[in-house]
Design an enzyme around this catalytic site. Structure first.
Site, PDB file in Angstrom:
ATOM      1  N   CYS A 125      39.606  41.300  43.028  1.00  0.00           N
ATOM      2  CA  CYS A 125      38.529  41.173  44.436  1.00  0.00           C
ATOM      3  C   CYS A 125      38.839  42.031  45.376  1.00  0.00           C
ATOM      4  O   CYS A 125      39.942  42.961  45.575  1.00  0.00           O
ATOM      5  CB  CYS A 125      38.478  39.868  44.856  1.00  0.00           C
ATOM      6  SG  CYS A 125      36.939  39.424  45.541  1.00  0.00           S
ATOM      7  N   CYS A 127      38.165  40.892  48.987  1.00  0.00           N
ATOM      8  CA  CYS A 127      38.308  40.061  50.030  1.00  0.00           C
ATOM      9  C   CYS A 127      39.677  39.981  50.759  1.00  0.00           C
ATOM     10  O   CYS A 127      39.704  40.029  52.001  1.00  0.00           O
ATOM     11  CB  CYS A 127      37.639  38.790  49.893  1.00  0.00           C
ATOM     12  SG  CYS A 127      38.326  37.695  48.559  1.00  0.00           S
ATOM     13  N   CYS A 135      33.747  39.899  49.537  1.00  0.00           N
ATOM     14  CA  CYS A 135      34.141  40.577  48.172  1.00  0.00           C
ATOM     15  C   CYS A 135      33.993  41.733  47.869  1.00  0.00           C
ATOM     16  O   CYS A 135      34.301  42.329  46.779  1.00  0.00           O
ATOM     17  CB  CYS A 135      34.019  39.122  47.498  1.00  0.00           C
ATOM     18  SG  CYS A 135      34.645  37.886  48.104  1.00  0.00           S
ATOM     19  N   LYS A 201      31.688  30.421  39.996  1.00  0.00           N
ATOM     20  CA  LYS A 201      32.427  30.373  40.900  1.00  0.00           C
ATOM     21  C   LYS A 201      31.361  30.027  42.136  1.00  0.00           C
ATOM     22  O   LYS A 201      30.527  30.549  42.443  1.00  0.00           O
ATOM     23  CB  LYS A 201      33.012  31.640  41.439  1.00  0.00           C
ATOM     24  CG  LYS A 201      33.837  31.296  42.780  1.00  0.00           C
ATOM     25  CD  LYS A 201      34.861  32.837  43.185  1.00  0.00           C
ATOM     26  CE  LYS A 201      35.532  32.542  44.288  1.00  0.00           C
ATOM     27  NZ  LYS A 201      36.394  33.860  44.685  1.00  0.00           N
ATOM     28  N   ARG A 211      42.105  30.571  52.098  1.00  0.00           N
ATOM     29  CA  ARG A 211      41.842  31.529  52.961  1.00  0.00           C
ATOM     30  C   ARG A 211      42.831  31.846  53.989  1.00  0.00           C
ATOM     31  O   ARG A 211      43.071  32.903  54.634  1.00  0.00           O
ATOM     32  CB  ARG A 211      40.487  31.274  53.537  1.00  0.00           C
ATOM     33  CG  ARG A 211      39.658  31.560  52.559  1.00  0.00           C
ATOM     34  CD  ARG A 211      37.865  31.604  53.048  1.00  0.00           C
ATOM     35  NE  ARG A 211      37.409  31.462  51.748  1.00  0.00           N
ATOM     36  CZ  ARG A 211      35.879  31.165  51.854  1.00  0.00           C
ATOM     37  NH1 ARG A 211      35.318  30.730  52.978  1.00  0.00           N
ATOM     38  NH2 ARG A 211      35.055  31.290  50.759  1.00  0.00           N
ATOM     39  N   ARG A 223      29.950  33.588  51.951  1.00  0.00           N
ATOM     40  CA  ARG A 223      29.899  34.282  50.828  1.00  0.00           C
ATOM     41  C   ARG A 223      28.954  33.574  50.177  1.00  0.00           C
ATOM     42  O   ARG A 223      28.791  33.751  48.650  1.00  0.00           O
ATOM     43  CB  ARG A 223      31.104  33.835  50.111  1.00  0.00           C
ATOM     44  CG  ARG A 223      32.310  34.600  50.794  1.00  0.00           C
ATOM     45  CD  ARG A 223      33.611  34.903  50.095  1.00  0.00           C
ATOM     46  NE  ARG A 223      34.588  35.590  50.854  1.00  0.00           N
ATOM     47  CZ  ARG A 223      35.808  35.135  51.138  1.00  0.00           C
ATOM     48  NH1 ARG A 223      36.177  34.028  50.774  1.00  0.00           N
ATOM     49  NH2 ARG A 223      36.444  36.120  51.736  1.00  0.00           N
ATOM     50  N   GLU A 239      25.059  32.371  34.001  1.00  0.00           N
ATOM     51  CA  GLU A 239      26.038  33.252  34.770  1.00  0.00           C
ATOM     52  C   GLU A 239      27.304  33.458  33.710  1.00  0.00           C
ATOM     53  O   GLU A 239      27.822  34.391  33.328  1.00  0.00           O
ATOM     54  CB  GLU A 239      26.875  32.556  35.740  1.00  0.00           C
ATOM     55  CG  GLU A 239      26.018  32.600  37.065  1.00  0.00           C
ATOM     56  CD  GLU A 239      26.325  33.953  37.769  1.00  0.00           C
ATOM     57  OE1 GLU A 239      26.985  35.045  37.290  1.00  0.00           O
ATOM     58  OE2 GLU A 239      25.914  34.214  39.223  1.00  0.00           O
ATOM     59  N   LYS A 254      34.939  27.344  38.784  1.00  0.00           N
ATOM     60  CA  LYS A 254      35.784  27.277  40.184  1.00  0.00           C
ATOM     61  C   LYS A 254      34.943  26.572  41.162  1.00  0.00           C
ATOM     62  O   LYS A 254      33.773  27.269  41.293  1.00  0.00           O
ATOM     63  CB  LYS A 254      36.340  28.696  40.353  1.00  0.00           C
ATOM     64  CG  LYS A 254      37.374  28.475  41.877  1.00  0.00           C
ATOM     65  CD  LYS A 254      37.910  29.859  42.021  1.00  0.00           C
ATOM     66  CE  LYS A 254      38.522  29.693  43.286  1.00  0.00           C
ATOM     67  NZ  LYS A 254      39.214  31.278  43.701  1.00  0.00           N
ATOM     68  N   SER A 280      42.850  25.436  46.173  1.00  0.00           N
ATOM     69  CA  SER A 280      43.704  24.926  47.251  1.00  0.00           C
ATOM     70  C   SER A 280      43.285  23.543  48.131  1.00  0.00           C
ATOM     71  O   SER A 280      44.016  22.924  48.414  1.00  0.00           O
ATOM     72  CB  SER A 280      43.758  26.408  48.330  1.00  0.00           C
ATOM     73  OG  SER A 280      42.309  26.538  48.759  1.00  0.00           O
ATOM     74  N   TYR A 319      48.093  25.126  41.811  1.00  0.00           N
ATOM     75  CA  TYR A 319      49.173  25.004  42.552  1.00  0.00           C
ATOM     76  C   TYR A 319      50.267  24.102  42.309  1.00  0.00           C
ATOM     77  O   TYR A 319      51.382  24.110  42.673  1.00  0.00           O
ATOM     78  CB  TYR A 319      48.639  25.138  44.005  1.00  0.00           C
ATOM     79  CG  TYR A 319      47.912  26.156  44.400  1.00  0.00           C
ATOM     80  CD1 TYR A 319      48.288  27.421  44.720  1.00  0.00           C
ATOM     81  CD2 TYR A 319      46.490  25.918  44.402  1.00  0.00           C
ATOM     82  CE1 TYR A 319      47.635  28.409  44.848  1.00  0.00           C
ATOM     83  CE2 TYR A 319      45.509  26.876  44.619  1.00  0.00           C
ATOM     84  CZ  TYR A 319      45.877  28.288  45.079  1.00  0.00           C
ATOM     85  OH  TYR A 319      45.218  29.160  45.412  1.00  0.00           O
TER      86      TYR A 319
HETATM   87 ZN   LIG Z   1      36.836  37.560  46.969  1.00  0.00          ZN
END
Ligand SMILES: [Zn+2]
Length: 332
Positions: A125, A127, A135, A201, A211, A223, A239, A254, A280, A319
């Protein structure tokens, strides 16, 4: 089927719930460390291991920490790491994303040196690398330039493959990027490198802590012009289908927890490996509630990860991967 009602009896579902052993024997979903991919943020410098305030237990690490991380993952039987980079400097084109000496490219080499068996996955990506935090690249009138962006994304994927990445994972949500990446890799002699596409996503508030971790918040706008709108799930199937047509080997939904229905629909519709990103915000909510003593952290975490697998995920990016692997090992 025996008609129990004629005997004045009823089904005794509880028989198989009587003991831990029986429950384990009939479990329909079994969580294992081999389901997990562990995401990591890599930064320039040496000897850096800096905890991310909004993600307790997660660290930004420098490349020299790769051997230690690889050892941890091997000991815990976690097969893969997903790398995100924090560049030395950012610009409008996100140049470090496709620099052969970029932080992620260096990290890939370090991880592969430390453990050639570890599956090293790279985020593709812009971003994290662009000064505007989007992105893709931005035109003069503030639009995201889809077709120019996918050329740069393909350059990034190629430089990661050249560094030794085992699997490239485009997370940008530009149209046509899987095809562009596939053709670029094939033309350069990397036909053997698979693509894990972030296919469905969503533009989600659950990305907030990431972020901060990746220092990648957009400097203007948001976004929603390229990531999916949370109300839609039929669109997710379209998609995914397009990404598969373009050459994706693994597809992803996601975030995970608020999108288990999407995951389940994708599982029913496609017989390909399906990944889910336990993001996250999902992680941080558990950590915050646990720090307050409001929940049983271990049980909640394993219940969430089991639910993601039950909904249809073959691969869970989380995580929680290390702690969950430890808890699972202690139970076995
Ligand atoms: Zn991105």
């Amino acid at each position: 089927m025996l008609d129990l009602t004629t005997r004045g009896d009823f089904a005794r579902h509880r028989r198989l719930r009587r003991s831990e052993g029986l429950r384990r024997l009939v479990a329909e979903t079994r969580l294992s460390p081999s389901d997990f991919v562990y995401p990591l943020f890599v930064t320039h410098g040496t000897n850096i291991r800096k905890e991310i305030p909004s993600m307790p237990g997660q660290y930004r690490i420098s490349v020299d920490q790769a051997a230690r991380e690889a050892d941890d993952l091997r000991a815990l039987a976690i097969p893969a790491v997903l790398l995100f980079g924090l560049p030395a400097s950012k610009d409008a084109q996100g140049s470090e994303a496709y620099a052969d000496d970029g932080v992620v490219q260096e990290a890939v080499r370090a991880f592969k040196r430390a453990d050639p068996q570890l599956v090293v996955v790279t985020d593709v990506c812009l971003c994290e690398y662009t000064d505007h935090g989007h992105c893709g690249v931005v035109t003069g009138d503030g639009e995201i330039d889809n077709d120019h962006s996918i050329e740069l994304l393909a350059k990034a994927a190629l430089s990661q493959a050249r560094a030794g990445a085992d699997l490239v994972a485009p997370s940008d949500m530009m149209d046509g990027r899987v095809l562009e990446i596939r053709e670029t890799l094939d033309d350069a002699g990397y036909a053997q490198i698979p693509i894990m596409a972030y296919s469905a996503k969503y533009a989600s508030a659950f990305y907030g802590p990431f972020r901060e971790a990746a220092d990648s918040a957009p400097q203007f706008g948001d976004r929603r012009g390229y990531q999916m709108d949370p109300p839609n799930s039929r669109e997710a199937l379209a998609e995914i289908e397009d990404d598969l047509d373009e050459g994706a080997d693994i597809v992803m939904v996601k975030p995970a927890l608020a999108y288990l229905d999407v995951l389940s629909r994708a599982r029913d519709a496609f017989d390909v490996p399906l990944a889910a990103y336990n993001v996250s915000g999902e992680y941080s909510m558990v950590k915050a509630a646990a720090a307050n003593g409001w929940i049983d952290e271990q049980r909640i975490t394993l219940e969430i990860l089991t639910a993601i697998k039950r909904a249809g995920a073959d691969i869970i990016i989380s995580y929680h991967a290390k702690e969950a692997a430890r808890w699972l090992a202690a139970r076995a």
